[in-house]
Motif scaffolding. Structure first.
Motif, PDB file in Angstrom:
ATOM      1  N   GLY A   1       0.985   4.203  -2.642  1.00 50.74           N
ATOM      2  CA  GLY A   1       1.024   5.532  -2.667  1.00 50.74           C
ATOM      3  C   GLY A   1       2.038   6.544  -3.073  1.00 50.74           C
TER       4      GLY A   1
ATOM      5  N   GLN B   1       1.808   7.192  -6.777  1.00 52.55           N
ATOM      6  CA  GLN B   1       0.711   8.187  -7.252  1.00 52.55           C
ATOM      7  C   GLN B   1       1.016   9.669  -6.937  1.00 52.55           C
ATOM      8  OE1 GLN B   1      -2.502   6.762  -4.680  1.00 52.55           O
ATOM      9  NE2 GLN B   1      -2.842   4.701  -5.830  1.00 52.55           N
ATOM     10  N   ASP B   2       2.141   9.861  -6.130  1.00 56.78           N
ATOM     11  CA  ASP B   2       2.305  11.406  -5.593  1.00 56.78           C
ATOM     12  C   ASP B   2       3.207  11.895  -6.999  1.00 56.78           C
ATOM     13  OD1 ASP B   2       1.281  10.928  -3.376  1.00 56.78           O
ATOM     14  OD2 ASP B   2       3.087  10.299  -2.288  1.00 56.78           O
TER      15      ASP B   2
ATOM     16  N   ASP C   1       0.782  -1.147  -0.087  1.00 58.36           N
ATOM     17  CA  ASP C   1       0.018  -0.080  -0.165  1.00 58.36           C
ATOM     18  C   ASP C   1       0.734   1.252   0.219  1.00 58.36           C
ATOM     19  OD1 ASP C   1      -2.552  -1.462  -0.067  1.00 58.36           O
ATOM     20  OD2 ASP C   1      -2.848  -1.259   2.131  1.00 58.36           O
TER      21      ASP C   1
END
Length: 256
Positions: free
Chosen positions: A252, A255-256, A248
């Motif tokens: 994340g 995606q930044d 996870d």
């Protein structure tokens, strides 16, 4: 997000060391799935040192009932023998979602190298066609930095699985930059050819985050030895959830 397929071979090693049915491979797989694992991996070997043919059938029934993937690994060139019908015959019987072909020999303790496409492509071609006709997604075990990924495409592979043993060894020594770069380069080459990328071997809680940060768009990691070892101390459910937390966090970061 990268998916986690838990390899339960080591549960069968422990069972077989004593005989009988305990610990139960299916019950262990159920615990992993209950904790959120996305699939189950097994690598039945002709000498039946751990996972046996009956286990494959039982795990196939479990994963189908749960709506998750079974990843069946094995050497497609190994001949059938008593108790082991051969890799393609097993795939024909249980129709795994994914068949991962690995060029390991009977004498190997564990898988430690990928295919040599200049030598193996023509032998693999009809076997790949048979697996695809069964509806299996086919992945080929490869060394980071290998040549010949074009041949993998030509013979019908859907994915490769990068052998991450050398990366894990380097990470344990504190110097994985070069091995990580080799893995990343192979992943990029595969993506450019339209191949999906899986990874596995000696990945652990200590090195998984760094691996995923350095290697782009890994679809699936298959983890067994480290995860089962860690679970001896923390339990299967908490250990699987810790791996999912690493995945996870990696998603994340992407995606930044």
């Amino acid at each position: 997000m990268t998916l986690l397929s838990v390899n339960v071979n080591k549960i069968a090693v422990l069972r077989n060391s004593r005989g009988g049915a305990e610990p139960d491979v299916v019950r262990a797989a159920e615990a992993c799935l209950a904790a959120g694992a996305h699939g189950i991996t097994v690598h039945p070997r002709p000498d039946q040192r751990h996972i046996r043919t009956g286990d494959v059938h039982a795990l196939s029934a479990l994963t189908r009932a749960r709506g998750v993937e079974l990843n069946l690994e094995g050497n497609p060139f190994a001949p059938a023998r008593e108790g082991y019908p051969g890799f393609l015959a097993l795939c024909e019987a249980v129709r795994p979602a994914q068949a991962t072909l690995v060029p390991d020999g009977d004498g190997q303790i564990t898988s430690d190298h990928g295919f040599d496409f200049s030598r193996d492509s023509e032998r693999l071609l009809p076997l790949m066609a048979g697996l695809k006709a069964m509806g299996c997604r086919v992945s080929l075990f490869v060394d980071a930095g290998c040549d010949g990924l074009e041949s993998a495409v030509r013979i019908g592979a859907d994915r490769i699985e990068i052998y991450t043993g050398p990366f894990a060894e380097a990470a344990a020594r504190g110097g994985a930059v070069d091995e990580l770069a080799r893995c990343a380069r192979t992943a990029r080459e595969a993506h450019a050819l339209g191949l999906g990328v899986n990874a596995g071997h000696d990945l652990s809680q200590d090195n998984l985050g760094g691996f995923l940060a350095g290697v782009p768009d890994v679809l699936e990691v298959s983890i067994g030895h480290a995860l089962i070892g860690e679970a001896l101390y923390a339990g299967l459910g908490p250990t699987v959830r810790r791996y999912l937390g690493i995945l996870d966090a990696s998603a994340g970061g992407d995606q930044d």
